[in-house]
Design a protein around this motif. Structure first.
Motif, PDB file in Angstrom:
ATOM      1  N   GLN A   7       0.804  -1.218   0.000  1.00 30.66           N
ATOM      2  CA  GLN A   7       0.000   0.000   0.000  1.00 30.66           C
ATOM      3  C   GLN A   7       0.840   1.272   0.000  1.00 30.66           C
ATOM      4  N   LEU A   8       2.151   1.120   0.104  1.00 33.70           N
ATOM      5  CA  LEU A   8       3.014   2.293   0.279  1.00 33.70           C
ATOM      6  C   LEU A   8       2.895   3.284  -0.877  1.00 33.70           C
ATOM      7  N   LEU A   9       2.975   2.809  -2.115  1.00 35.31           N
ATOM      8  CA  LEU A   9       2.878   3.725  -3.256  1.00 35.31           C
ATOM      9  C   LEU A   9       1.524   4.424  -3.320  1.00 35.31           C
ATOM     10  N   LYS A  10       0.461   3.673  -3.016  1.00 34.40           N
ATOM     11  CA  LYS A  10      -0.877   4.286  -3.020  1.00 34.40           C
ATOM     12  C   LYS A  10      -0.998   5.322  -1.915  1.00 34.40           C
ATOM     13  N   ASP A  11      -0.442   5.008  -0.741  1.00 33.99           N
ATOM     14  CA  ASP A  11      -0.490   5.970   0.369  1.00 33.99           C
ATOM     15  C   ASP A  11       0.285   7.241   0.036  1.00 33.99           C
ATOM     16  N   ILE A  12       1.463   7.070  -0.552  1.00 35.41           N
ATOM     17  CA  ILE A  12       2.262   8.244  -0.922  1.00 35.41           C
ATOM     18  C   ILE A  12       1.542   9.045  -2.018  1.00 35.41           C
ATOM     19  N   GLY A  13       0.954   8.332  -2.974  1.00 36.82           N
ATOM     20  CA  GLY A  13       0.213   9.012  -4.037  1.00 36.82           C
ATOM     21  C   GLY A  13      -0.960   9.815  -3.500  1.00 36.82           C
ATOM     22  N   LEU A 113       8.883  12.399   3.057  1.00 35.87           N
ATOM     23  CA  LEU A 113       9.349  12.713   4.406  1.00 35.87           C
ATOM     24  C   LEU A 113       8.267  12.422   5.438  1.00 35.87           C
ATOM     25  N   LEU A 114       7.029  12.843   5.151  1.00 43.03           N
ATOM     26  CA  LEU A 114       5.922  12.592   6.081  1.00 43.03           C
ATOM     27  C   LEU A 114       5.654  11.097   6.231  1.00 43.03           C
ATOM     28  N   THR A 115       5.731  10.362   5.120  1.00 46.47           N
ATOM     29  CA  THR A 115       5.507   8.911   5.180  1.00 46.47           C
ATOM     30  C   THR A 115       6.603   8.229   5.984  1.00 46.47           C
ATOM     31  N   THR A 116       7.831   8.669   5.802  1.00 44.32           N
ATOM     32  CA  THR A 116       8.942   8.081   6.561  1.00 44.32           C
ATOM     33  C   THR A 116       8.785   8.357   8.049  1.00 44.32           C
ATOM     34  N   LEU A 117       8.440   9.584   8.391  1.00 43.60           N
ATOM     35  CA  LEU A 117       8.244   9.921   9.804  1.00 43.60           C
ATOM     36  C   LEU A 117       7.083   9.131  10.404  1.00 43.60           C
TER      37      LEU A 117
END
Length: 121
Positions: A7-13, A113-117
């Motif tokens: 889901q990471l790419l969808k979340d970042i998108g 950056l927000l996703t990494t945090l």
């Protein structure tokens, strides 16, 4: 890969669009069309590029036999040429503010950056 990674790419998108909307709302305080246009144009361009790159990588990763590295490289340079030409046209003919364009182009960086945090905590 776990479900969380799928889901990471969808979340970042999805987060890219929220960050772009927030940045456009902030740019409205300047009451300047070139500033808002620069943020919108930069944000849309980088979101389009991010999606294009994601689709290309997923095709190569999912079936490496069907897609050649040569085709991926050609697509990469075409995408780079498209982005560079668009930025050039926006700066020369588009009448956008250069700093606002750079600010808009940072949408994906802010989302990453927000996703990494978020994943760290």
């Amino acid at each position: 890969m776990t479900n969380r990674d799928d889901q990471l790419l969808k979340d970042i998108g999805r987060l890219n669009w929220f960050v772009l909307v927030f940045m456009v709302l902030v740019s409205l305080f300047w009451r300047s069309a070139p500033v808002t246009l620069g943020v919108v144009a930069g944000g849309l361009l980088v979101i389009l590029n991010f999606g294009w790159m994601g689709r290309s990588l997923m095709k190569v990763i999912s079936s490496p036999q069907a897609y050649s590295p040569r085709g991926f490289k050609r697509n990469y340079f075409f995408r780079l040429l498209f982005v560079g030409s668009t930025i050039f046209l926006l700066l020369v003919r588009g009448g956008v503010d250069p700093l606002a364009l750079v600010f808009g182009l940072s949408v994906v960086v802010i989302s990453l950056l927000l996703t990494t945090l978020k994943r760290l905590y």
